[in-house]
Design an enzyme around this catalytic site. Structure first.
Site, short mmCIF file in Angstrom:
data_model
loop_
_atom_site.label_atom_id
_atom_site.label_comp_id
_atom_site.label_asym_id
_atom_site.label_seq_id
_atom_site.Cartn_x
_atom_site.Cartn_y
_atom_site.Cartn_z
N GLU A 1 -6.40 -1.26 16.01
CA GLU A 1 -7.09 -1.44 14.86
C GLU A 1 -5.98 -3.26 14.62
O GLU A 1 -4.69 -2.59 14.47
CB GLU A 1 -7.53 -0.98 13.98
CG GLU A 1 -8.63 -2.34 12.86
CD GLU A 1 -7.98 -1.54 11.17
OE1 GLU A 1 -8.41 -1.99 9.82
OE2 GLU A 1 -8.10 -0.27 11.11
N SER B 1 -9.91 -5.92 10.63
CA SER B 1 -11.41 -6.01 9.82
C SER B 1 -12.56 -6.17 8.91
O SER B 1 -11.54 -6.63 7.74
CB SER B 1 -11.52 -4.14 8.81
OG SER B 1 -12.15 -3.19 8.53
N ARG C 1 2.47 1.09 10.39
CA ARG C 1 1.77 1.92 9.32
C ARG C 1 3.07 1.14 8.00
O ARG C 1 4.08 2.37 8.07
CB ARG C 1 1.09 3.37 9.21
CG ARG C 1 0.31 3.82 7.42
CD ARG C 1 -0.25 4.35 7.92
NE ARG C 1 -1.14 4.79 9.21
CZ ARG C 1 -2.36 5.15 9.73
NH1 ARG C 1 -2.82 4.23 7.76
NH2 ARG C 1 -3.07 4.80 10.27
N ARG D 1 0.84 -1.57 0.09
CA ARG D 1 -0.24 -0.09 -0.33
C ARG D 1 1.46 1.11 0.41
O ARG D 1 1.68 1.34 0.26
CB ARG D 1 -0.48 -0.32 1.21
CG ARG D 1 -2.51 -1.09 1.34
CD ARG D 1 -2.93 -0.89 2.23
NE ARG D 1 -3.81 -2.39 2.21
CZ ARG D 1 -4.64 -2.04 3.67
NH1 ARG D 1 -4.72 -1.82 4.53
NH2 ARG D 1 -5.74 -3.96 3.04
N ARG E 1 0.61 -6.41 12.23
CA ARG E 1 0.21 -5.61 13.84
C ARG E 1 0.05 -6.38 14.45
O ARG E 1 -0.32 -6.14 16.04
CB ARG E 1 -1.10 -5.21 13.33
CG ARG E 1 -1.30 -3.90 12.77
CD ARG E 1 -2.18 -2.62 12.81
NE ARG E 1 -1.64 -1.95 12.12
CZ ARG E 1 -2.55 -1.28 11.65
NH1 ARG E 1 -3.58 -0.50 12.53
NH2 ARG E 1 -2.44 0.22 11.23
#
Length: 434
Positions: free
Chosen positions: A357, A360, A285, A270, A399
Protein backbone atom coordinates in the site's frame (compact mmCIF):
# COMPACT_ATOMS: atom_id res chain seq x y z
CA UNK A 1 -20.67 9.84 13.75
CA UNK A 2 -23.93 8.30 12.62
CA UNK A 3 -27.26 10.13 12.73
CA UNK A 4 -29.35 8.86 15.64
CA UNK A 5 -32.54 9.69 13.71
CA UNK A 6 -31.36 7.44 10.87
CA UNK A 7 -30.57 4.68 13.39
CA UNK A 8 -34.01 5.07 14.95
CA UNK A 9 -35.66 4.75 11.54
CA UNK A 10 -33.32 2.03 10.20
CA UNK A 11 -32.21 -0.23 13.08
CA UNK A 12 -32.12 -3.33 10.90
CA UNK A 13 -29.90 -1.60 8.32
CA UNK A 14 -27.38 -0.66 11.01
CA UNK A 15 -27.31 -4.21 12.39
CA UNK A 16 -26.63 -5.51 8.88
CA UNK A 17 -23.90 -2.91 8.34
CA UNK A 18 -22.14 -3.85 11.59
CA UNK A 19 -22.29 -7.54 10.69
CA UNK A 20 -20.70 -6.70 7.34
CA UNK A 21 -17.92 -5.05 9.34
CA UNK A 22 -17.25 -8.36 11.11
CA UNK A 23 -19.34 -7.75 14.22
CA UNK A 24 -21.24 -10.76 15.52
CA UNK A 25 -24.97 -10.61 14.93
CA UNK A 26 -25.61 -10.69 18.67
CA UNK A 27 -23.20 -7.87 19.44
CA UNK A 28 -24.60 -5.75 16.62
CA UNK A 29 -28.21 -6.26 17.70
CA UNK A 30 -27.40 -5.59 21.36
CA UNK A 31 -25.52 -2.40 20.45
CA UNK A 32 -28.34 -1.06 18.29
CA UNK A 33 -30.97 -1.95 20.90
CA UNK A 34 -28.90 -0.14 23.53
CA UNK A 35 -28.59 2.96 21.36
CA UNK A 36 -32.30 3.12 20.71
CA UNK A 37 -33.03 2.66 24.43
CA UNK A 38 -30.65 5.50 25.31
CA UNK A 39 -32.26 7.69 22.69
CA UNK A 40 -35.79 6.93 23.94
CA UNK A 41 -34.80 7.71 27.52
CA UNK A 42 -33.27 11.01 26.42
CA UNK A 43 -36.30 11.96 24.32
CA UNK A 44 -38.74 11.08 27.13
CA UNK A 45 -36.72 13.21 29.54
CA UNK A 46 -36.60 16.14 27.10
CA UNK A 47 -40.37 15.90 26.60
CA UNK A 48 -40.93 15.93 30.37
CA UNK A 49 -38.68 18.97 30.69
CA UNK A 50 -40.58 20.80 27.97
CA UNK A 51 -43.89 19.97 29.69
CA UNK A 52 -42.54 21.34 32.98
CA UNK A 53 -41.30 24.50 31.29
CA UNK A 54 -44.71 25.05 29.70
CA UNK A 55 -46.41 24.55 33.09
CA UNK A 56 -43.95 27.01 34.70
CA UNK A 57 -44.79 29.65 32.13
CA UNK A 58 -48.51 29.08 32.54
CA UNK A 59 -48.28 29.13 36.34
CA UNK A 60 -46.34 32.39 36.25
CA UNK A 61 -49.22 34.00 34.35
CA UNK A 62 -51.72 32.51 36.79
CA UNK A 63 -49.81 34.10 39.67
CA UNK A 64 -50.33 37.52 38.12
CA UNK A 65 -54.03 36.86 37.61
CA UNK A 66 -54.43 35.62 41.19
CA UNK A 67 -52.71 38.70 42.62
CA UNK A 68 -54.84 41.04 40.51
CA UNK A 69 -58.00 39.30 41.74
CA UNK A 70 -56.84 39.46 45.35
CA UNK A 71 -56.51 35.70 45.83
CA UNK A 72 -53.30 35.72 47.90
CA UNK A 73 -53.62 32.06 48.94
CA UNK A 74 -53.77 30.88 45.32
CA UNK A 75 -50.87 33.14 44.40
CA UNK A 76 -48.73 31.66 47.17
CA UNK A 77 -49.69 28.13 46.16
CA UNK A 78 -48.73 28.84 42.56
CA UNK A 79 -45.43 30.42 43.63
CA UNK A 80 -44.55 27.28 45.56
CA UNK A 81 -45.42 25.21 42.50
CA UNK A 82 -43.20 27.39 40.28
CA UNK A 83 -40.35 27.05 42.78
CA UNK A 84 -40.60 23.28 42.69
CA UNK A 85 -40.70 23.30 38.89
CA UNK A 86 -37.60 25.53 38.71
CA UNK A 87 -35.70 23.09 40.91
CA UNK A 88 -36.89 20.19 38.76
CA UNK A 89 -35.81 21.99 35.59
CA UNK A 90 -32.36 22.79 36.99
CA UNK A 91 -31.80 19.17 37.93
CA UNK A 92 -33.44 18.03 34.72
CA UNK A 93 -31.13 20.11 32.53
CA UNK A 94 -28.12 18.53 34.24
CA UNK A 95 -29.67 15.11 33.66
CA UNK A 96 -30.29 16.02 30.00
CA UNK A 97 -26.60 16.80 29.58
CA UNK A 98 -25.71 13.43 31.13
CA UNK A 99 -28.08 11.61 28.78
CA UNK A 100 -26.74 13.54 25.76
CA UNK A 101 -23.17 12.64 26.67
CA UNK A 102 -23.99 8.97 27.20
CA UNK A 103 -25.69 8.77 23.80
CA UNK A 104 -22.92 10.67 22.00
CA UNK A 105 -20.25 8.51 23.65
CA UNK A 106 -22.04 5.40 22.40
CA UNK A 107 -22.38 6.84 18.89
CA UNK A 108 -18.72 7.93 18.81
CA UNK A 109 -17.39 4.36 18.79
CA UNK A 110 -19.67 3.11 16.02
CA UNK A 111 -18.01 2.72 12.59
CA UNK A 112 -19.41 4.23 9.41
CA UNK A 113 -21.93 2.34 7.25
CA UNK A 114 -20.36 0.85 4.08
CA UNK A 115 -21.79 1.75 0.70
CA UNK A 116 -23.84 -0.95 -0.98
CA UNK A 117 -21.20 -1.72 -3.62
CA UNK A 118 -18.41 -2.39 -1.11
CA UNK A 119 -17.46 -6.11 -1.19
CA UNK A 120 -18.30 -7.99 1.99
CA UNK A 121 -15.33 -9.73 3.60
CA UNK A 122 -13.35 -10.29 6.78
CA UNK A 123 -9.84 -8.99 6.02
CA UNK A 124 -7.34 -8.01 3.32
CA UNK A 125 -7.65 -11.42 1.69
CA UNK A 126 -11.19 -10.48 0.64
CA UNK A 127 -10.22 -7.21 -1.06
CA UNK A 128 -10.97 -7.00 -4.78
CA UNK A 129 -8.58 -5.92 -7.53
CA UNK A 130 -10.08 -3.00 -9.44
CA UNK A 131 -7.33 -2.66 -12.02
CA UNK A 132 -3.60 -3.15 -12.54
CA UNK A 133 -1.43 -0.50 -14.17
CA UNK A 134 2.04 -1.26 -15.52
CA UNK A 135 3.69 -4.59 -16.13
CA UNK A 136 5.64 -6.19 -13.31
CA UNK A 137 9.12 -6.89 -14.73
CA UNK A 138 10.94 -10.18 -14.40
CA UNK A 139 12.83 -10.16 -11.12
CA UNK A 140 16.62 -10.52 -11.57
CA UNK A 141 18.46 -12.51 -8.92
CA UNK A 142 20.50 -9.44 -7.90
CA UNK A 143 17.48 -7.39 -6.82
CA UNK A 144 17.69 -6.09 -3.24
CA UNK A 145 15.31 -4.47 -0.79
CA UNK A 146 15.41 -0.71 -0.27
CA UNK A 147 17.23 -0.82 3.06
CA UNK A 148 20.00 -2.99 1.62
CA UNK A 149 20.45 -0.54 -1.25
CA UNK A 150 20.28 2.52 0.99
CA UNK A 151 22.78 1.17 3.50
CA UNK A 152 25.17 0.12 0.75
CA UNK A 153 25.01 3.64 -0.67
CA UNK A 154 25.80 5.01 2.79
CA UNK A 155 22.68 7.19 2.64
CA UNK A 156 20.18 5.29 4.82
CA UNK A 157 21.20 4.92 8.45
CA UNK A 158 19.08 2.97 10.89
CA UNK A 159 21.72 2.46 13.59
CA UNK A 160 22.31 6.17 14.16
CA UNK A 161 18.56 6.82 14.02
CA UNK A 162 18.11 4.22 16.78
CA UNK A 163 20.72 6.02 18.89
CA UNK A 164 18.79 9.24 18.47
CA UNK A 165 15.20 8.03 18.80
CA UNK A 166 14.90 4.25 19.05
CA UNK A 167 13.37 1.82 16.57
CA UNK A 168 11.24 2.75 13.56
CA UNK A 169 13.20 5.89 12.70
CA UNK A 170 15.60 6.52 9.82
CA UNK A 171 18.34 8.99 8.98
CA UNK A 172 18.50 9.78 5.25
CA UNK A 173 21.54 11.52 3.85
CA UNK A 174 22.93 13.02 0.68
CA UNK A 175 21.30 11.79 -2.54
CA UNK A 176 18.49 9.83 -0.86
CA UNK A 177 17.60 12.76 1.39
CA UNK A 178 17.38 14.97 -1.68
CA UNK A 179 15.40 12.33 -3.56
CA UNK A 180 12.78 12.12 -0.82
CA UNK A 181 12.45 15.91 -0.83
CA UNK A 182 12.16 15.87 -4.63
CA UNK A 183 9.37 13.29 -4.52
CA UNK A 184 7.35 15.40 -2.09
CA UNK A 185 7.82 18.57 -4.13
CA UNK A 186 6.86 16.78 -7.33
CA UNK A 187 3.63 15.50 -5.77
CA UNK A 188 2.68 18.94 -4.44
CA UNK A 189 3.33 20.59 -7.79
CA UNK A 190 1.27 17.98 -9.61
CA UNK A 191 -1.74 18.28 -7.31
CA UNK A 192 -1.72 22.08 -7.14
CA UNK A 193 -0.98 22.93 -10.78
CA UNK A 194 -2.87 20.13 -12.55
CA UNK A 195 -5.39 18.68 -10.11
CA UNK A 196 -6.83 21.84 -8.59
CA UNK A 197 -5.86 21.35 -4.94
CA UNK A 198 -4.99 24.33 -2.75
CA UNK A 199 -1.70 23.97 -0.91
CA UNK A 200 -1.90 24.38 2.86
CA UNK A 201 0.72 24.39 5.61
CA UNK A 202 -1.29 23.34 8.68
CA UNK A 203 -0.37 22.99 12.36
CA UNK A 204 1.30 19.69 13.21
CA UNK A 205 -0.19 19.58 16.72
CA UNK A 206 -3.94 19.74 17.30
CA UNK A 207 -6.51 19.65 20.07
CA UNK A 208 -8.48 16.58 21.14
CA UNK A 209 -11.70 17.86 19.58
CA UNK A 210 -9.93 18.14 16.22
CA UNK A 211 -8.75 14.53 16.47
CA UNK A 212 -12.29 13.55 17.44
CA UNK A 213 -13.59 15.32 14.32
CA UNK A 214 -11.69 12.99 11.99
CA UNK A 215 -12.40 9.96 14.21
CA UNK A 216 -8.90 9.36 15.62
CA UNK A 217 -10.43 9.85 19.08
CA UNK A 218 -11.62 8.12 21.10
CA UNK A 219 -11.12 4.79 19.34
CA UNK A 220 -7.50 5.15 18.16
CA UNK A 221 -5.91 7.08 21.02
CA UNK A 222 -3.17 4.49 21.49
CA UNK A 223 -1.95 5.13 17.92
CA UNK A 224 -1.25 8.80 18.67
CA UNK A 225 1.55 10.81 20.25
CA UNK A 226 0.64 13.60 22.68
CA UNK A 227 2.52 16.47 24.26
CA UNK A 228 1.46 18.49 27.33
CA UNK A 229 0.09 21.94 26.52
CA UNK A 230 -1.07 24.31 29.23
CA UNK A 231 -3.50 22.41 31.43
CA UNK A 232 -4.29 19.98 28.63
CA UNK A 233 -2.47 18.39 25.73
CA UNK A 234 -1.98 18.53 21.98
CA UNK A 235 -1.75 15.54 19.65
CA UNK A 236 0.84 15.20 16.91
CA UNK A 237 -0.99 14.66 13.64
CA UNK A 238 -0.98 11.07 12.32
CA UNK A 239 -1.84 12.52 8.90
CA UNK A 240 -2.60 15.97 7.46
CA UNK A 241 -6.15 14.73 6.95
CA UNK A 242 -6.77 15.84 10.54
CA UNK A 243 -6.07 19.60 10.26
CA UNK A 244 -7.13 19.87 6.60
CA UNK A 245 -10.56 18.33 7.13
CA UNK A 246 -11.11 20.36 10.29
CA UNK A 247 -10.60 23.63 8.39
CA UNK A 248 -14.39 23.65 7.95
CA UNK A 249 -15.31 22.57 11.49
CA UNK A 250 -18.13 24.53 13.16
CA UNK A 251 -18.70 26.51 9.96
CA UNK A 252 -21.38 26.81 7.29
CA UNK A 253 -19.82 26.90 3.82
CA UNK A 254 -21.58 28.55 0.91
CA UNK A 255 -22.66 25.95 -1.65
CA UNK A 256 -20.98 27.77 -4.53
CA UNK A 257 -17.59 27.36 -2.81
CA UNK A 258 -17.81 23.58 -2.93
CA UNK A 259 -15.91 21.43 -3.58
CA UNK A 260 -13.01 22.57 -1.43
CA UNK A 261 -9.82 20.69 -2.27
CA UNK A 262 -6.77 20.89 0.01
CA UNK A 263 -3.32 19.33 -0.13
CA UNK A 264 -0.38 19.44 2.26
CA UNK A 265 3.07 17.91 2.59
CA UNK A 266 3.69 17.24 6.26
CA UNK A 267 5.49 14.91 8.60
CA UNK A 268 3.14 12.40 10.19
CA UNK A 269 3.54 10.74 13.58
CA UNK A 270 2.17 7.33 14.54
CA UNK A 271 2.90 5.06 17.47
CA UNK A 272 2.23 1.96 15.32
CA UNK A 273 0.46 0.34 18.25
CA UNK A 274 -0.26 -3.29 17.53
CA UNK A 275 2.33 -3.57 14.76
CA UNK A 276 5.03 -5.33 16.75
CA UNK A 277 6.97 -7.69 14.51
CA UNK A 278 5.59 -6.22 11.29
CA UNK A 279 7.93 -4.51 8.80
CA UNK A 280 10.69 -4.13 11.36
CA UNK A 281 13.36 -3.79 8.66
CA UNK A 282 13.61 -0.64 6.61
CA UNK A 283 11.32 2.34 6.17
CA UNK A 284 7.94 0.77 5.47
CA UNK A 285 6.47 1.31 8.94
CA UNK A 286 7.88 4.31 10.78
CA UNK A 287 6.92 6.47 13.73
CA UNK A 288 7.71 9.57 11.64
CA UNK A 289 7.25 9.89 7.89
CA UNK A 290 6.26 12.42 5.23
CA UNK A 291 3.06 12.26 3.25
CA UNK A 292 1.23 14.41 0.73
CA UNK A 293 -2.41 14.42 1.80
CA UNK A 294 -5.48 15.13 -0.34
CA UNK A 295 -8.73 16.29 1.28
CA UNK A 296 -12.00 17.20 -0.42
CA UNK A 297 -15.08 18.82 1.10
CA UNK A 298 -18.18 18.38 -1.09
CA UNK A 299 -21.95 18.45 -1.08
CA UNK A 300 -23.90 15.21 -0.69
CA UNK A 301 -24.56 14.74 -4.39
CA UNK A 302 -20.92 15.03 -5.49
CA UNK A 303 -18.99 12.89 -3.02
CA UNK A 304 -19.04 9.59 -4.93
CA UNK A 305 -17.76 11.22 -8.14
CA UNK A 306 -15.16 13.10 -6.09
CA UNK A 307 -13.93 9.80 -4.67
CA UNK A 308 -13.22 8.50 -8.17
CA UNK A 309 -11.50 11.76 -9.08
CA UNK A 310 -9.30 11.78 -5.96
CA UNK A 311 -8.21 8.20 -6.58
CA UNK A 312 -7.24 9.07 -10.14
CA UNK A 313 -5.18 12.02 -8.85
CA UNK A 314 -3.26 9.70 -6.52
CA UNK A 315 -2.78 7.12 -9.28
CA UNK A 316 -1.37 9.79 -11.58
CA UNK A 317 1.59 10.22 -9.22
CA UNK A 318 2.63 6.60 -9.80
CA UNK A 319 1.97 6.83 -13.52
CA UNK A 320 4.31 9.83 -13.80
CA UNK A 321 6.93 7.97 -11.77
CA UNK A 322 6.40 4.96 -14.07
CA UNK A 323 5.86 2.60 -11.15
CA UNK A 324 3.70 -0.53 -11.55
CA UNK A 325 0.70 -0.53 -9.23
CA UNK A 326 -2.73 -1.95 -8.66
CA UNK A 327 -5.84 -0.40 -7.16
CA UNK A 328 -7.90 -2.45 -4.71
CA UNK A 329 -11.45 -2.05 -3.44
CA UNK A 330 -11.27 -2.75 0.28
CA UNK A 331 -13.82 -5.15 1.71
CA UNK A 332 -16.04 -4.26 4.63
CA UNK A 333 -13.79 -6.02 7.15
CA UNK A 334 -10.61 -4.24 6.05
CA UNK A 335 -12.02 -0.75 5.57
CA UNK A 336 -11.17 2.10 7.93
CA UNK A 337 -13.44 3.09 10.81
CA UNK A 338 -14.71 6.33 9.25
CA UNK A 339 -14.92 5.26 5.62
CA UNK A 340 -17.94 4.30 3.54
CA UNK A 341 -15.75 3.07 0.69
CA UNK A 342 -11.98 2.89 0.23
CA UNK A 343 -9.61 2.32 -2.64
CA UNK A 344 -6.09 1.23 -1.71
CA UNK A 345 -3.36 1.85 -4.26
CA UNK A 346 -0.56 -0.70 -3.95
CA UNK A 347 2.80 -0.10 -5.60
CA UNK A 348 5.02 -2.94 -6.78
CA UNK A 349 8.17 -3.49 -4.70
CA UNK A 350 10.55 -5.87 -6.52
CA UNK A 351 12.73 -6.25 -3.42
CA UNK A 352 9.77 -7.76 -1.57
CA UNK A 353 8.35 -9.30 -4.73
CA UNK A 354 4.96 -7.95 -3.65
CA UNK A 355 2.51 -5.08 -3.93
CA UNK A 356 2.41 -2.78 -0.88
CA UNK A 357 0.00 0.00 0.00
CA UNK A 358 1.15 3.51 -0.89
CA UNK A 359 -2.17 5.36 -0.87
CA UNK A 360 -5.62 4.95 0.62
CA UNK A 361 -8.50 7.07 -0.71
CA UNK A 362 -11.77 7.10 1.24
CA UNK A 363 -15.18 8.71 1.04
CA UNK A 364 -16.68 9.27 4.49
CA UNK A 365 -20.10 10.75 3.70
CA UNK A 366 -21.25 13.06 6.51
CA UNK A 367 -19.69 10.85 9.22
CA UNK A 368 -16.87 13.29 10.05
CA UNK A 369 -18.99 16.37 9.38
CA UNK A 370 -21.37 15.43 12.19
CA UNK A 371 -18.41 15.14 14.56
CA UNK A 372 -17.09 18.53 13.40
CA UNK A 373 -20.49 20.25 12.99
CA UNK A 374 -19.45 21.23 9.45
CA UNK A 375 -22.31 22.23 7.15
CA UNK A 376 -23.07 23.93 3.85
CA UNK A 377 -25.94 26.00 2.52
CA UNK A 378 -28.41 24.29 0.22
CA UNK A 379 -28.45 25.52 -3.36
CA UNK A 380 -31.63 27.48 -2.60
CA UNK A 381 -29.94 29.01 0.45
CA UNK A 382 -32.81 28.05 2.74
CA UNK A 383 -31.38 25.12 4.69
CA UNK A 384 -28.11 23.73 5.97
CA UNK A 385 -26.81 20.20 5.37
CA UNK A 386 -23.74 18.37 6.59
CA UNK A 387 -20.83 18.39 4.14
CA UNK A 388 -19.32 15.17 2.83
CA UNK A 389 -15.61 14.64 3.42
CA UNK A 390 -12.99 12.63 1.54
CA UNK A 391 -9.32 11.98 2.19
CA UNK A 392 -6.47 10.21 0.44
CA UNK A 393 -2.71 9.93 0.28
CA UNK A 394 -1.33 11.61 -2.76
CA UNK A 395 0.94 9.75 -1.86
CA UNK A 396 3.06 8.57 1.08
CA UNK A 397 6.46 10.12 0.33
CA UNK A 398 8.58 7.59 2.20
CA UNK A 399 6.90 4.65 0.52
CA UNK A 400 7.27 6.34 -2.86
CA UNK A 401 10.97 6.69 -2.08
CA UNK A 402 11.13 2.96 -1.31
CA UNK A 403 9.33 2.16 -4.57
CA UNK A 404 11.66 4.36 -6.61
CA UNK A 405 14.77 2.86 -4.99
CA UNK A 406 13.62 -0.71 -5.58
CA UNK A 407 12.16 -0.26 -9.07
CA UNK A 408 15.02 1.90 -10.36
CA UNK A 409 17.90 0.00 -8.74
CA UNK A 410 20.81 -1.15 -10.90
CA UNK A 411 22.98 -4.23 -10.54
CA UNK A 412 25.97 -2.09 -9.50
CA UNK A 413 24.00 -0.73 -6.50
CA UNK A 414 23.22 2.67 -8.00
CA UNK A 415 19.69 4.07 -8.37
CA UNK A 416 18.51 5.72 -11.59
CA UNK A 417 16.38 8.81 -11.00
CA UNK A 418 12.99 8.81 -12.77
CA UNK A 419 12.86 11.41 -15.51
CA UNK A 420 10.01 13.33 -13.91
CA UNK A 421 12.12 13.90 -10.78
CA UNK A 422 15.32 15.05 -12.47
CA UNK A 423 14.36 18.74 -12.58
CA UNK A 424 13.99 18.55 -8.78
CA UNK A 425 17.42 16.89 -8.50
CA UNK A 426 19.34 19.54 -10.43
CA UNK A 427 19.45 17.33 -13.52
CA UNK A 428 21.10 14.42 -11.68
CA UNK A 429 20.36 11.12 -13.45
CA UNK A 430 21.72 8.57 -11.00
CA UNK A 431 22.49 8.20 -7.29
CA UNK A 432 25.74 6.37 -6.63
CA UNK A 433 27.85 5.70 -3.57
CA UNK A 434 30.63 8.18 -2.98
Amino acid sequence: MLDIKWIRDNPKALVEALVKRSWSAGEAQSTVDGLIARDEARREHVTELQTKQERRNAASKEIGNAMRSGDAALAEKLKAEVGEIKTFIQNGEARERELDKALNDALAVLPNVPLDDVPVGKDEHDNVVRHIVGKVPTRPNWVKEHFEIGEALGMMDFERAAKLSGSRFTVLRSGLARLERAIGQFMLDLHTTEHGYEEVIPPLMVRDEVLFGTNQLPKFEEDLFFTPHGEGRLGLIPTAEVPLTNLVREEITAHEKLPLRYTALTPCFRSEAGSAGRDTRGMLRQHQFYKVELVSITDQESSIAEHERMTQCAEEVLKRLELPFRTMVLCTGDMGFGARKTYDIEVWLPGQNAYREISSCSVCGDFQARRMDARYKDKDGKGNRFVHTLNGSGTAVGRALIAVIENYQNEDGSVTIPEVLRPYMGGLEKIESK
